[in-house]
Design a protein around this motif. Structure first.
Motif, short mmCIF file in Angstrom:
data_model
loop_
_atom_site.label_atom_id
_atom_site.label_comp_id
_atom_site.label_asym_id
_atom_site.label_seq_id
_atom_site.Cartn_x
_atom_site.Cartn_y
_atom_site.Cartn_z
N ASN A 112 32.45 36.99 40.19
CA ASN A 112 31.96 35.64 39.84
C ASN A 112 30.64 35.70 39.06
OD1 ASN A 112 34.12 34.40 41.12
ND2 ASN A 112 33.05 34.33 43.10
N GLU A 113 29.84 36.71 39.33
CA GLU A 113 28.56 36.83 38.64
C GLU A 113 28.67 37.55 37.29
OE1 GLU A 113 26.01 38.76 41.37
OE2 GLU A 113 25.94 37.05 42.77
N LEU A 114 29.83 38.08 36.99
CA LEU A 114 30.02 38.82 35.74
C LEU A 114 29.98 37.85 34.55
CD1 LEU A 114 30.60 41.64 34.59
CD2 LEU A 114 33.05 41.11 34.77
N ASP A 115 29.11 38.16 33.61
CA ASP A 115 28.94 37.31 32.44
C ASP A 115 29.39 38.08 31.20
OD1 ASP A 115 28.27 35.47 30.54
OD2 ASP A 115 26.10 35.53 30.93
N VAL A 116 30.40 37.56 30.53
CA VAL A 116 30.95 38.24 29.35
C VAL A 116 29.91 38.32 28.23
CG1 VAL A 116 32.78 38.19 27.63
CG2 VAL A 116 33.25 37.41 29.97
N SER A 117 29.05 37.33 28.13
CA SER A 117 28.06 37.31 27.03
C SER A 117 26.84 38.18 27.32
CB SER A 117 27.61 35.86 26.78
OG SER A 117 26.99 35.32 27.94
N ILE A 123 31.60 46.86 38.97
CA ILE A 123 32.67 46.12 39.65
C ILE A 123 33.90 47.00 39.86
CG2 ILE A 123 34.28 44.19 39.37
CD1 ILE A 123 32.07 42.67 37.94
N THR A 124 34.17 47.86 38.89
CA THR A 124 35.32 48.78 39.04
C THR A 124 35.10 49.71 40.23
OG1 THR A 124 35.70 48.71 36.66
CG2 THR A 124 36.69 50.53 37.89
N LYS A 125 33.89 50.21 40.41
CA LYS A 125 33.60 51.07 41.56
C LYS A 125 33.77 50.29 42.88
CE LYS A 125 30.32 54.03 39.07
NZ LYS A 125 28.91 54.50 38.99
N ILE A 126 33.30 49.05 42.87
CA ILE A 126 33.45 48.23 44.07
C ILE A 126 34.93 47.99 44.38
CG2 ILE A 126 33.00 45.95 45.04
CD1 ILE A 126 30.41 45.88 43.41
N SER A 127 35.70 47.75 43.34
CA SER A 127 37.15 47.52 43.54
C SER A 127 37.83 48.76 44.10
CB SER A 127 37.80 47.11 42.23
OG SER A 127 37.77 48.16 41.29
N ASN A 128 37.42 49.95 43.62
CA ASN A 128 37.99 51.20 44.15
C ASN A 128 37.66 51.38 45.62
OD1 ASN A 128 39.13 51.88 41.67
ND2 ASN A 128 37.30 52.99 40.98
N LEU A 129 36.41 51.05 45.99
CA LEU A 129 36.03 51.14 47.40
C LEU A 129 36.84 50.15 48.24
CD1 LEU A 129 32.13 51.42 47.06
CD2 LEU A 129 33.73 53.24 47.64
N ALA A 130 37.03 48.96 47.70
CA ALA A 130 37.81 47.96 48.43
C ALA A 130 39.26 48.40 48.60
CB ALA A 130 37.76 46.62 47.68
N LYS A 131 39.83 49.00 47.58
CA LYS A 131 41.23 49.46 47.68
C LYS A 131 41.35 50.64 48.63
CE LYS A 131 41.89 49.84 43.22
NZ LYS A 131 42.56 50.11 41.92
N ASP A 132 40.34 51.50 48.66
CA ASP A 132 40.36 52.61 49.63
C ASP A 132 40.31 52.08 51.06
OD1 ASP A 132 40.47 54.43 47.57
OD2 ASP A 132 38.30 54.82 47.57
N THR A 133 39.51 51.05 51.25
CA THR A 133 39.43 50.44 52.59
C THR A 133 40.76 49.79 52.97
OG1 THR A 133 37.08 49.98 52.19
CG2 THR A 133 38.13 48.85 54.03
N ILE A 134 41.40 49.15 52.00
CA ILE A 134 42.71 48.54 52.26
C ILE A 134 43.74 49.61 52.61
CG2 ILE A 134 44.62 47.29 51.18
CD1 ILE A 134 42.52 45.78 49.54
N ALA A 135 43.73 50.73 51.87
CA ALA A 135 44.68 51.81 52.15
C ALA A 135 44.45 52.39 53.55
CB ALA A 135 44.53 52.91 51.10
#
Length: 391
Positions: free
Chosen positions: A178-183, A194-206
Motif C-alpha cells: 500500500n505504501e509503494l509509490d510508482v512515481s 517488498i519482494t523479500k517480504i513476500s518471500n518470507l511470507a510465503k516461507d511462513t505459509i509453506a
C-alpha cells in the motif's frame, strides 16, 4: 486529531512481534494522550475478548508496557493513571488462559513495572499474588498427557506460533504494498524490499502447511487405530453375549426338553397295530424310488437294498421254477396217460410174441433228466445270489 477506537483496534490487530511494530503503535498512542481514558477502556475491552488469541493479547501487553514507560520518561502521567485502573482486571482475568512460556513473559513485564514504579504498589502486589495462585492453572505443560496425545499437542502449538508469524508477515506485506509509490525515485529499491517480504511470507505459509499436514497424518493414524479398537471391542461384546446365552439356565433347560422331544419312538413287534409286512413293503417302495441317487440304502427293517433285491430275485426264481415244474408235471401226466394207452396196445402184442412176460426198459425218463437239470440250475442261481449277499 480525535481518538478512534476502530483505528486503535486495527493497529492492535495488525501488530507484529517486532520492536519496530510495537514502537510504531506506541508512538501513535502517545500522540493521543489527551484521550488516555478512552484508550485504556478500549484496550481493556480488546484484551477481554474471547476471540483474541493468547499471542495477540501478549502483543497488546507489550504495547502498554512501551507506552507507559515512554510516557513516564516524557512526564506524561495520563497513561499511568488510566491504565492503572484497568491493568489489574485485565491481567488477573487473562493470566490463567496463557501457556507457561507466555506467563513467564508477562510476569517479567510486571516485575519491571514494580522495580521502576510504573503502577501503584498495591495494584502490582495484587497482580503478583494472582499470578502465584494461577501460575499452574490450565498450564498444558504441567498436565500429564498420554504418550499418543503429546505429538498432536506439540504440533498444534507449532501451528499456533506459525500462525502468529504468518499473520504478521501478511500484514507487513500488505502495508508495504500500500505504501509503494510508482512515481518514487526509489521505486525499484522499494519493490525489491517488498519482494523479500513476500518471500518470507510465503516461507511462513509453506511452514504452516507442512505443520498442518503433519497434524492431519497424526489424526488420521489415530482415527484408524480407534476404528480397529472399536471393531475389536464390538467382537468382545458379541462373545460375552454368546457365552451368557449358552450358559443361561433357561436356555439349557429348554435345550434338554427339546432333545427329549426329538428322541424317536419305535413300535414293537408285539403291538397289535404293528404290521411288519406292510411297513417293509412301503419302505421298500420308497427306497426303490431313490435308488438312482444313492449308492447304498437300507429298508425300514435295517436290511440293505442289495439284500432285499437278492431275496426278491430268489423268490421270483423259485416261483418261476415252481411254475415250470407244475407245467412239466402236467405234461408228464398227459404223456404218461398217452403212453400207457400205447404201451397197453404194444404190451398186448408183445404178450402174443413173448408169451405174456412183462418187459422193463433200462433207460431213464427224459422228463426226469430235464427236471434234474432245472433243479441244478436253480441251485446254482441261489448259490450265486448267496455269494453276492456275502460280498
Amino acid at each position: 486529531m480525535s481518538f478512534s477506537s476502530e483505528q486503535f483496534v486495527s493497529k492492535l490487530t495488525k501488530l507484529e512481534d517486532s520492536q519496530e511494530s510495537i514502537a510504531s503503535a506506541s508512538k501513535w498512542l502517545l500522540s493521543q494522550h489527551r484521550d488516555a481514558p478512552k484508550i485504556a477502556e478500549c484496550w481493556k475491552t480488546y484484551m477481554l475478548r474471547n476471540d483474541i488469541n493468547s499471542r495477540r493479547k501478549l502483543l497488546g501487553i507489550y504495547v502498554v508496557n512501551h507506552v507507559v514507560q515512554q510516557a513516564a520518561g516524557q512526564k506524561i502521567g495520563h497513561f499511568q493513571e488510566d491504565f492503572n485502573k484497568v491493568i489489574e482486571e485485565v491481567l488477573t482475568t487473562t493470566f490463567p488462559e496463557f501457556s507457561s512460556d507466555i506467563k513467564k513473559k508477562i510476569a517479567r513485564v510486571v516485575s519491571i513495572w514494580k522495580s521502576r514504579g510504573i503502577f501503584s504498589r498495591p495494584t502490582l502486589n495484587k497482580i503478583l499474588v494472582s499470578f502465584e495462585k494461577n501460575k499452574n492453572t490450565n498450564d498444558s505443560d504441567n498436565v500429564k498427557l498420554p504418550p499418543k496425545i503429546k505429538p498432536i499437542v506439540e504440533t498444534i502449538k507449532k501451528i499456533e506460533r506459525t500462525q502468529v508469524n504468518l499473520h504478521a508477515m501478511k500484514t507487513r506485506f500488505d502495508n508495504s504494498v500500500n505504501e509503494l509509490d510508482v512515481s518514487s525515485v526509489v521505486y525499484d529499491e522499494n519493490f525489491k524490499t517488498i519482494t523479500k517480504i513476500s518471500n518470507l511470507a510465503k516461507d511462513t505459509i509453506a511452514s504452516s502447511i507442512n505443520e498442518r499436514n503433519g497434524l492431519i497424518n497424526l489424526l488420521s493414524t489415530m482415527i484408524e487405530e480407534q476404528n480397529k479398537l472399536i471393531v475389536e471391542e464390538q467382537t468382545m461384546a458379541s462373545e460375552i453375549d454368546f457365552v451368557l446365552t449358552a450358559k443361561d439356565p433357561a436356555n439349557i433347560n429348554n435345550k434338554d426338553k427339546t432333545d427329549e422331544d426329538m428322541l424317536p419312538t419305535y413300535e414293537t413287534a408285539g403291538d397289535d397295530n404293528y404290521d411288519s409286512d406292510s411297513d417293509s413293503d412301503s419302505d421298500s417302495d420308497s427306497e426303490n424310488g431313490n435308488v438312482d441317487n444313492v449308492n447304498k440304502q437300507t429298508t425300514s427293517n435295517d436290511i440293505s437294498l442289495d439284500t432285499a433285491n437278492a431275496l426278491e430275485q430268489m423268490n421270483a426264481l423259485a416261483q418261476e421254477n415252481k411254475s415250470k415244474r407244475s407245467i412239466d408235471e402236467v405234461e408228464r401226466d398227459d404223456n404218461s396217460n398217452n403212453g400207457e394207452d400205447k404201451n397197453d396196445a404194444k404190451r398186448a402184442k408183445e404178450d402174443d410174441v413173448y408169451g405174456g412176460e412183462e418187459y422193463e426198459p433200462a433207460s431213464h425218463d427224459s422228463n426226469e433228466e430235464e427236471n434234474a437239470t432245472d433243479s441244478n440250475n436253480v441251485t446254482s442261481s441261489i448259490q450265486d445270489l448267496l455269494s453276492k449277499l456275502a460280498n
